[in-house]
Design a protein around this motif. Sequence first.
Motif, mmCIF file in Angstrom:
data_model
loop_
_atom_site.group_PDB
_atom_site.id
_atom_site.type_symbol
_atom_site.label_atom_id
_atom_site.label_comp_id
_atom_site.label_asym_id
_atom_site.label_seq_id
_atom_site.Cartn_x
_atom_site.Cartn_y
_atom_site.Cartn_z
ATOM 1 N N LEU A 57 112.912 6.316 81.646
ATOM 2 C CA LEU A 57 113.683 7.230 82.493
ATOM 3 C C LEU A 57 112.835 7.808 83.623
ATOM 4 O O LEU A 57 113.355 8.113 84.708
ATOM 5 C CB LEU A 57 114.262 8.362 81.641
ATOM 6 N N PHE A 58 111.530 7.963 83.370
ATOM 7 C CA PHE A 58 110.610 8.483 84.380
ATOM 8 C C PHE A 58 109.475 7.471 84.565
ATOM 9 O O PHE A 58 108.439 7.560 83.900
ATOM 10 C CB PHE A 58 110.050 9.844 83.944
ATOM 11 N N PRO A 59 109.655 6.494 85.443
ATOM 12 C CA PRO A 59 108.725 5.354 85.568
ATOM 13 C C PRO A 59 107.269 5.739 85.838
ATOM 14 O O PRO A 59 106.371 4.969 85.510
ATOM 15 C CB PRO A 59 109.313 4.567 86.755
ATOM 16 N N ARG A 60 107.013 6.881 86.435
ATOM 17 C CA ARG A 60 105.636 7.292 86.694
ATOM 18 C C ARG A 60 104.921 7.784 85.435
ATOM 19 O O ARG A 60 103.700 7.975 85.438
ATOM 20 C CB ARG A 60 105.602 8.391 87.750
ATOM 21 N N LEU A 61 105.686 7.957 84.376
ATOM 22 C CA LEU A 61 105.139 8.483 83.131
ATOM 23 C C LEU A 61 104.929 7.324 82.153
ATOM 24 O O LEU A 61 105.873 6.606 81.827
ATOM 25 C CB LEU A 61 106.109 9.503 82.520
ATOM 26 N N ASP A 62 103.673 7.122 81.711
ATOM 27 C CA ASP A 62 103.435 6.071 80.727
ATOM 28 C C ASP A 62 103.698 6.614 79.314
ATOM 29 O O ASP A 62 103.897 7.814 79.119
ATOM 30 C CB ASP A 62 102.023 5.489 80.836
ATOM 31 N N VAL A 63 103.710 5.718 78.323
ATOM 32 C CA VAL A 63 104.057 6.123 76.958
ATOM 33 C C VAL A 63 103.035 7.106 76.388
ATOM 34 O O VAL A 63 103.396 8.090 75.736
ATOM 35 C CB VAL A 63 104.183 4.881 76.044
ATOM 36 N N GLY A 64 101.749 6.856 76.652
ATOM 37 C CA GLY A 64 100.719 7.771 76.159
ATOM 38 C C GLY A 64 100.890 9.174 76.715
ATOM 39 O O GLY A 64 100.789 10.169 75.987
ATOM 40 N N GLY A 65 101.164 9.263 78.027
ATOM 41 C CA GLY A 65 101.381 10.570 78.649
ATOM 42 C C GLY A 65 102.607 11.254 78.082
ATOM 43 O O GLY A 65 102.601 12.476 77.841
#
Length: 292
Positions: A57-65
């Motif tokens: 949903l928020f492409p700039r956010l990776d899974v770890g973050g």
Amino acid sequence: MEQNALKFKMTRAEFARWALLLNLGLAISAAGIHFFKTPNRFAMGGTSGISILLSTLFPRLDVGGAMFIVNGALVLLGLVFLGRRAMGVTIYSSFAISAFVTVLEKLAPMQRPFTDDTLLELLFAVILPAAGSAIVFNVGASTGGTDIVAMILAKFTSLEIGKALLASDFLIALAAGGLYGIKTGLYCVLGLLMKAFLVDSVIESLNLRKVVTVVSADPEAVKQFILEALNRSATVYTAKGAYTGKEEQVLTTVLTRRQTVALRNHLRRVDPKAFLTIVNSSEIVGKGFRTL
């Protein structure tokens, strides 16, 4: 779930082993999330599932973050409603698993799944986190995340926690189906069902011991072998045979698989007519094994 691992005084060697196993379990779980869950979008509940959805949903956010954010919010809730002492090592676990995922994302980015076999990928997406969680649970800790929600619900409500968390995981899996398509959603539900059974099975396997009962013509020799060669103890009691009416000494001990084989081989040499029963036990608690 209250963490018990640090309530007891440990030697440096015991603490080092505990910390090593804790971090090993967290690292294995993180590997399953990064290498198999994330590239296949297997949002099978928990904080990793929520984080996979958020990273889409928020492409700039990776899974770890995303995991740092979700776990941070849950830790904050835990501190507010439960206090620092009740949270215990859960605080560390929550951030450590997020850190492991972030490190893996930097060192080994996954642009696509390893294979085109979705079912094979699903198996590893379930097995690795389940094995990691089992190792962590086995040392008296948890992987954090939704365990914090369970602790809060257990304290303030009479809800059946297992069912409540399973329902929330199903909602996350359904959300994955809506976001990624019905095929992915069905795989997520299948993985969720597999995970529910696998963690308990792995824990039982890790804790498996053999309860061995021996009736021998030379019980003293058997006792000495258990004490000296196997470095274990035993319970000795007198019993009467129903057929012979003869009183004999019976020894009961708890051994590992390897020690059981050694005892069996010893009996084969010294008393081939000895009577031996071996029963599997998934958990032994007490001196020499796990603490209460």
